[in-house]
Design an enzyme around this catalytic site. Structure first.
Site, PDB file in Angstrom:
ATOM      1  CB  VAL A  11       1.616  42.320 -17.604  1.00  0.00           C
ATOM      2  CG1 VAL A  11       0.279  42.681 -18.226  1.00  0.00           C
ATOM      3  CG2 VAL A  11       2.760  42.843 -18.465  1.00  0.00           C
ATOM      4  CG  ASP A  30       0.899  34.053  -9.254  1.00  0.00           C
ATOM      5  OD1 ASP A  30       1.150  34.986 -10.046  1.00  0.00           O
ATOM      6  OD2 ASP A  30       1.600  33.027  -9.169  1.00  0.00           O
ATOM      7  CD  GLU A 164       1.971  44.354 -21.748  1.00  0.00           C
ATOM      8  OE1 GLU A 164       2.294  45.513 -21.483  1.00  0.00           O
ATOM      9  OE2 GLU A 164       2.763  43.484 -22.164  1.00  0.00           O
ATOM     10  CG  PHE A 165       0.206  49.059 -25.742  1.00  0.00           C
ATOM     11  CD1 PHE A 165       0.829  48.424 -26.814  1.00  0.00           C
ATOM     12  CD2 PHE A 165      -1.176  49.108 -25.729  1.00  0.00           C
ATOM     13  CE1 PHE A 165       0.086  47.871 -27.849  1.00  0.00           C
ATOM     14  CE2 PHE A 165      -1.935  48.553 -26.766  1.00  0.00           C
ATOM     15  CZ  PHE A 165      -1.290  47.933 -27.826  1.00  0.00           C
ATOM     16  CG  LEU A 166       1.114  47.983 -18.791  1.00  0.00           C
ATOM     17  CD1 LEU A 166       0.904  47.179 -17.530  1.00  0.00           C
ATOM     18  CD2 LEU A 166       0.303  49.255 -18.791  1.00  0.00           C
ATOM     19  CD  GLU A 168       9.408  44.831 -16.840  1.00  0.00           C
ATOM     20  OE1 GLU A 168      10.466  44.868 -16.205  1.00  0.00           O
ATOM     21  OE2 GLU A 168       9.062  43.852 -17.522  1.00  0.00           O
ATOM     22  CE  LYS A 229       3.053  43.781 -26.213  1.00  0.00           C
ATOM     23  NZ  LYS A 229       2.876  43.652 -24.815  1.00  0.00           N
ATOM     24  CB  CYS A 285       8.095  43.177 -24.081  1.00  0.00           C
ATOM     25  SG  CYS A 285       6.810  42.731 -22.913  1.00  0.00           S
ATOM     26  CE  LYS A 345      12.061  50.665 -18.632  1.00  0.00           C
ATOM     27  NZ  LYS A 345      10.738  50.904 -19.239  1.00  0.00           N
TER      28      LYS A 345
END
Ligand code: UDX
Ligand code: UDX
Length: 455
Positions: A11, A30, A164-166, A168, A229, A285, A345
């Protein structure tokens, strides 16, 4: 605007790179030096289509930097995104220790000027205030360590929840073309800065279709944004469990779930997305967020029966392929099963809570040998970390001597393999399509006994 993203995982890295592409100055921090080294060389530490290319172009134009130095990131930015992982604990709760460390760390580096701290990580409801307190703790520790000179530190900041609604695999598209942007805060100043940050996205300047109306912005309080979320992911997971339950009933009554999903999905109140029946949802998630919401409900004395059932249906769905293998092959002991796909996925290298892991474990328990081929895992060092499965590097080796193939992940390339050749190499040409992804007629023409889900 000057932005610092802390935690460059699936993310954080996508968020940082896309904000740079929208024209902002972004520093990605990071604490993993190896990752920082890799990113500085222009390579993404994760597989996400299009990400490395965007990283390289934005670094070249000096809008994107990578560092392990949090203080440098904080000093040179006005908006900080906390995007470190919040993995599930065995109890189902989120492990928030990384968020805690980062929030304190930011506090310990704040000096002067107004700042916005954004919770991008999925955190338990109520964490906005907790993060505020941790940042203040960090500020107080720094002041105490500096003695007299510490009195000059003025920490002025607000916390915003921006979930976030991303997905992958399509994370860049999802960032530039969102259905909505959710901002949770009680501070108008912080909300104004966030609106400005997202203006290129809201006004569709970086969208694939620039003629669309502006992206809706949903402004809420902190707790509601955090809840949005959990509710979104729990709804989507429940929707998949629902269609999987319908699939299991379809099998018993002679209906076809693919036709049923089409028939109900065209009702605009239901919608056709996330109605693909299969061997269940996984990833970093859905499993974590549904469990965390159940856990929160339990904490408040509420029994979240629907969510618990969604998890139960999903768990049963994951071993459905085993039932189908047993029906086709009877005894699994001594048989060889080949898995097509390992990741949770397609278009990702993410193996977190992948259905393949449960399948491998159960097949091993029943005495079967397991082989697998995955377009990404087979070519990466990750294959060596997997146990109970021999990861092949080509499809012919996978098919060779197998008693059955199970399609676990719907990678696009699996729709057009040379199945005739593969069937000939197998001891027993059985094909369990765990995602209803392949064309039954083509597989049968290639010599397979084809078994789908919910047909
Ligand atoms: C994110 C999170 O926002 C999570 O809450 C959400 O539910 C899913 O997306 P993800 O991007 O999957 O998590 O996390 P991960 O890929 O594990 O990356 C986290 C990164 O943070 C790693 O690169 C790690 O090295 C870094 N990190 C971790 C820090 O920089 N500092 C820390 O203290 C801990
Ligand atoms: C999800 C959410 O979609 C995203 O908005 C969120 O913020 C992060 O979590 P992601 O986990 O990347 O994204 O994948 P997603 O495409 O949602 O798929 C999750 C799982 O559901 C996968 O295992 C997928 O195979 C499965 N799935 C999805 C189905 O079984 N059927 C479907 O119809 C759709």
């Amino acid at each position: 605007m000057r932005v610092c993203v802390i935690g460059t995982g699936y993310v954080g890295l996508v968020t940082g790179v896309c904000l740079a592409e929208s024209g902002h100055q972004v520093i990605c921090v990071d604490n993993n030096e190896e990752k920082v080294k890799l990113m500085k060389s222009g390579q993404a530490p994760i597989y996400e289509p299009g990400l490395s290319e965007l990283m390289q172009s934005n670094a070249k134009e000096e809008r994107l930097q990578f560092t392990s130095d949090l203080a440098m990131g904080v000093e040179n930015s006005d908006i900080f995104f906390i995007a470190v992982g919040t993995p599930p604990l065995p109890t189902g709760e989120s492990d928030t220790r990384y968020v805690e460390a980062v929030a304190r760390g930011i506090g310990a580096c704040l000096t002067k000027g107004y700042k916005v701290i954004v919770n991008k990580s999925t955190v338990p409801i109520g964490s906005g205030d907790w993060v505020r307190k941790l940042v203040l703790d960090g500020v107080a520790e720094r002041k105490a360590s500096l003695g007299e000179s510490g009195t000059e530190i003025e920490a002025e900041f607000d916390v915003v929840s921006n979930p976030e609604f991303l997905r992958e695999g399509t994370a860049i598209f999802d960032t530039f073309n969102p259905d909505r942007i959710v901002l949770g805060s009680n501070s108008q100043k912080a909300l104004d800065m966030m609106q400005e940050l997202y203006t290129p996205i809201i006004e569709r300047k970086v969208a694939d279709d620039k003629s669309l109306p502006p992206v809706p912005v949903v402004v809420t309080n902190l707790n509601s944004a955090e809840m949005i979320k959990y509710a979104a992911n729990s709804f989507l997971a429940t929707k998949i469990s629902f269609v999987n339950e319908v699939a299991n009933i379809c099998e018993r009554v002679g209906a076809d779930v693919t036709q049923v999903a089409k028939g109900i999905g065209l009702d605009s109140r239901i919608g056709s997305k996330f109605l693909q029946a299969g061997i269940g949802w996984g990833g970093s998630c859905f499993p974590k967020d549904v469990s965390a919401l159940i856990h929160t409900s339990d904490d408040y004395g509420y029994d979240a029966k629907l969510l618990k059932s969604a998890v139960e249906v999903n768990q049963r769905q994951r071993t459905l392929a085993i039932d189908k293998l047993q029906q086709a092959l009877k005894i699994l002991k001594g048989k060889t099963v080949g898995l097509l796909g390992l990741t949770f996925k397609p278009d990702t290298d993410d193996m977190r809570d992948a259905p393949s892991l449960d399948l491998i474990k159960e097949l091993n328990r029943l005495g079967a040998q397991v082989k697998a081929y995955d377009p990404i895992i087979s070519q990466s060092g990750m294959r060596h970390g997997l146990s109970g499965v021999h990861v092949e590097t080509d499809l012919e080796q996978l098919a060779d001597g197998c008693d059955a193939l199970v399609l676990v992940t719907d990678w696009e390339q699996f729709s057009k393999l040379d199945y005739q050749k593969m069937a000939k190499l197998m001891a027993n040409p059985v094909f369990i399509d765990g995602r209803n992804f392949c064309d039954r007629k083509a597989l049968e023409a290639a010599g397979f006994q084809y078994v789908g889900i919910g047909h």
